[in-house]
Every structure is written in structure tokens, then in C-alpha cells.
Enzyme design. Sequence first.
Site, short mmCIF file in Angstrom:
data_model
loop_
_atom_site.label_atom_id
_atom_site.label_comp_id
_atom_site.label_asym_id
_atom_site.label_seq_id
_atom_site.Cartn_x
_atom_site.Cartn_y
_atom_site.Cartn_z
N ASP A 167 39.54 40.88 53.52
CA ASP A 167 38.55 41.25 52.51
C ASP A 167 39.13 42.14 51.42
OD1 ASP A 167 38.72 43.13 54.70
OD2 ASP A 167 37.08 44.24 53.77
N GLU A 168 38.56 42.05 50.25
CA GLU A 168 38.73 42.97 49.13
C GLU A 168 40.16 43.12 48.66
OE1 GLU A 168 34.87 45.78 49.30
OE2 GLU A 168 36.51 46.47 50.58
#
Length: 512
Positions: A167-168
Site C-alpha cells: 500500500d501507499e
Amino acid sequence: HLSDDEGWRVQIPGLPELTDVGARRCHDLSETRCLLPQLGSGPDNQSGGGYLTRADYIDLVRYAQAHFIEVIPEFDMPAHARAAVVSMEARYRKLMAAGQPQAANEYRLLDPQDQSNTLSVQFYDRRTYLNPCVPGSQRFVAKLVSEVAAMHREAGQPLQTWHFGGDEAKNILLGGGFQDLKGTDPGKGKVDLAKQDKPWGRSPACQALVSSGQIKSVDDLPLRFARQASGIVAGQGIATMGAWQDGVHGAAGASDFATAHTLVTEWDTLYWGAAQSASDLANKGFKTVLAMPDYLYFDFPYELNPREHGYYWASRDTDSYKVFSFAPDNLAQNAEVMPDRQGKPFAVTSAAAPARFAGMQGQAWSEIVRTDAEFEQRVYPRMLALAERAWHKAAWERPYQAGETYQLGVTHLVDKAALNADWQQFAAVLGWREAPKLEKAGVRYRLPMPAVQPGSGPYAVATEWPGARLQYSTDGRSWQTYQPGRQVQANYWRGVSQDGSRVGRAETVSGQ
């Protein structure tokens, strides 16, 4: 969740720096001995330091196996990897000083020539991302998966699922909400976006992959690395690789990955389109786990109150009733029951084909949690409401039907009377049976706050659950137990545990 920017939490044989450096905090600007203190935790490891030894982890998995629980380890990468990156840089410097350059580079996670100007979601620089273009990164993943899989075998629970994270991996300044310093409105914009880079944007190792045609741009790197990691995971005989939805962005489907199954944790909010994206993922063959932040992130406050701790980027108040009201099999339905994070209605239409989800998951991110007691208050009793929705489909959960639109205050498709009656039954069981059991087990659940009608009093006071105890005071110092049904003239109110050993925060009646 055994690694993040702020710490590395399990011992890995052969890589002692991960815990010698990455699990400790101190004042060392070179970060050779430790990580710098994070989020006000201090340098003494009393809040934010520590790790599980190899023996600890094996014991934990063995205990879980005896209780029919599968442990799914998550090591977040390529983003949220700062603790690993800094630890491997400390390892690099140590081995270079010892005259061992080959060993020093074996698990190095940075391109030393990368000068990318980036800012992560947690406000870290480029060292928050391991570099997927250097050979040390794949060797690191292979070493990590091999060692953790060996721990699981020794514990008697062969590893079935490896969670990759994913993620991210982005520069937050290049996302929504940031305007260019050179924009047309002189009153807005403080960031020169032309000087901002995507992760690995100035990494020569990554640019070489672009030049050779192996990737079109650095935008392809997170998915490429996820595919490579899935090959490593599959090579260890592990059937499933998990990732947050970001980690599979751009994939055509689960067949893009080497493991037999690919599990995806969906973390959009419903008002950001989670109903559509979750259905899309499931219909592409991913084992989709619902983890909507507006319902299932337990690091958010229970109520809209400035004295209530927690993040608020997805929800300003997530109480047990809200979690209980979540309809996982008909995600659009939830838009008729709860507003968005600003308390405003929003509409969702069931546009996608029906999807079967693998399950749902509650999160309690601990970066701003200081004590075990505070953690337990975040998790309980919301986790009991989560379990109810995960294990039981209620009569008020409407069957999924494509083309139906739901919106709070506009549509009236959900039987809210049935929902509230079901909640009353659940709340009674929680208050009279489960709360005393939690107290006996030493679990410090969040004490429910009193509901007091504003005005001049006297007051008849309600509680969130039947059986919850309350106390009142006229001066905020001496307290008396409230007897349900009585009307009392008092300025101060608070909750108290059934055994009387704990009290909640005191609140004053509005206007007093």
C-alpha cells in the site's frame, strides 16, 4: 503486521540489524544504532520499542494453532518499509567498514544514487520505500519468506498465506489536496510540484529498466515487484499471497500472480467507491477481504468529541452500533444507514455484478496508541460487533440487487426498525453477559459514555448498552452511582465498569 516505517517487530536469523536497529528508538541522527523517535514516543523504548524473538513468534503461532487460529504475517513493502531500509543501511555501513563489500550489498534496499524528492503519506523521505530495482530487495524478500516459513513449520502451522503489504507507494504531494506554488490563484499553493518526484523517479537503477523497455515508467514498479514477490512466495510452497488493494493496482486479475490464490484487502471508504472497487476485485478472481476504514478501522474515535482520541481521515465517529450496522454482502445498503465522514448523506448504486467476498477484517493501527489498555479500549467492544457481522447475516441485510440506489434520508429500503431491534438484543447480551466476561478476563474495554439530554435538569440518563453503570457528581470530585430511571440534578457524569474498578472520562452537561 510485523513491519512498518516506525518499527520492525520480529527477529530474523542472519539479519540481526532488523531488530538491533529497526526495533529500537534513540537519539542517533545517523540511525546506525536505532531509529529516531517517532510520533512523540521518546528515545527510551518504553513506548514504541521492542520485538518478538524467534522463539516468541514460534510460541505465538503454536498457541494460535492450538486455538484454531491461522497467523498471517504481514511485512509491508515496497512502501512503509523505512525500518527495514534504515536497518539494512546500518548493516551495509558495518560490513563495508569490516572490508566485506559483497556481504554489505547482499541485502541493501536502496539505490545509493537515487535522489528522488518524495514525501510519503507518513511524511518520510525516499528511505520509506525499498527500491524494487536493486537486486538486494529480491534477496531480502526471499530471505524473509524463507525464515518466517521455517518458524511456522517449527510451530506446527505451515505458512498458508503471506501478506505482502503493497500500500501507499506514492508521493503524497502529487496527490489530491496539494496545489502548485505556481498556480493561477496567488492565494493557494505552497508546493512546487515540478520539484516533486514519484518514488524511484530519479533512481538510475530504475531508469535503466525504463530505458531497456522492461517497464514503461516507474508507475509500473509496485505491481512488477508484487509479481516478483509472489514468485518467491510460491517458491516456498505458500498457496496465497495477500496485499492491500494498492499492491495489485493495474493487475488484470488474480492470475497475474504466481501463487495459487491472491488475497486483496480492500480499504476504500464507501463514500470513495468501495462498493464498486470491492466487487471489481472479487469478480477478477481475487479473494477480497473487506476492511473499509469508515466502519472497520478501530484507530478512529468512538464518538465525535475533541476529547476522544483517534484519527479522523475516514470517519469522525465509529461506535459499536455503526460497526454492527455494516452490511458486508450488500455494500450499497450502508449508504442509507450512515453518512460520510462529514455527516453528509451520499448515494451508492449497486452497479457491479454480485460478488462473493472472502471475509472482513478490523484494523487497530497502533502508531498513536501508547499503552495496552488504550489498545484494548480501541478494539473492545467494537470487535464483538465486527464478529457478529462477519459470522451472522441478519434479516435486515437486504439481498444484493444490481441497479438499486441507497442514500440516507432519501431512500427507505432498509428495515431500520428491524436493525434497531437486532441491535437492542445484541446490546443487551453485550451489557449483561459479555462485558462482565471481558472484565473477568482482564480486558479493559471502552466504558460507554452516558447520554444526557442538554438543559437545566434534572436528568434521566441513558447508556449505550443495558447493564452499563454510571456515576454522577455535583462537584466533579465526589461520585455517586446512578440508579436507572431516577432523575438527578448533577453537572458531571461518567461511565464505570461493573466491578467498579475502572471509570471513564468525566463529561459535564452542556450549558452547566
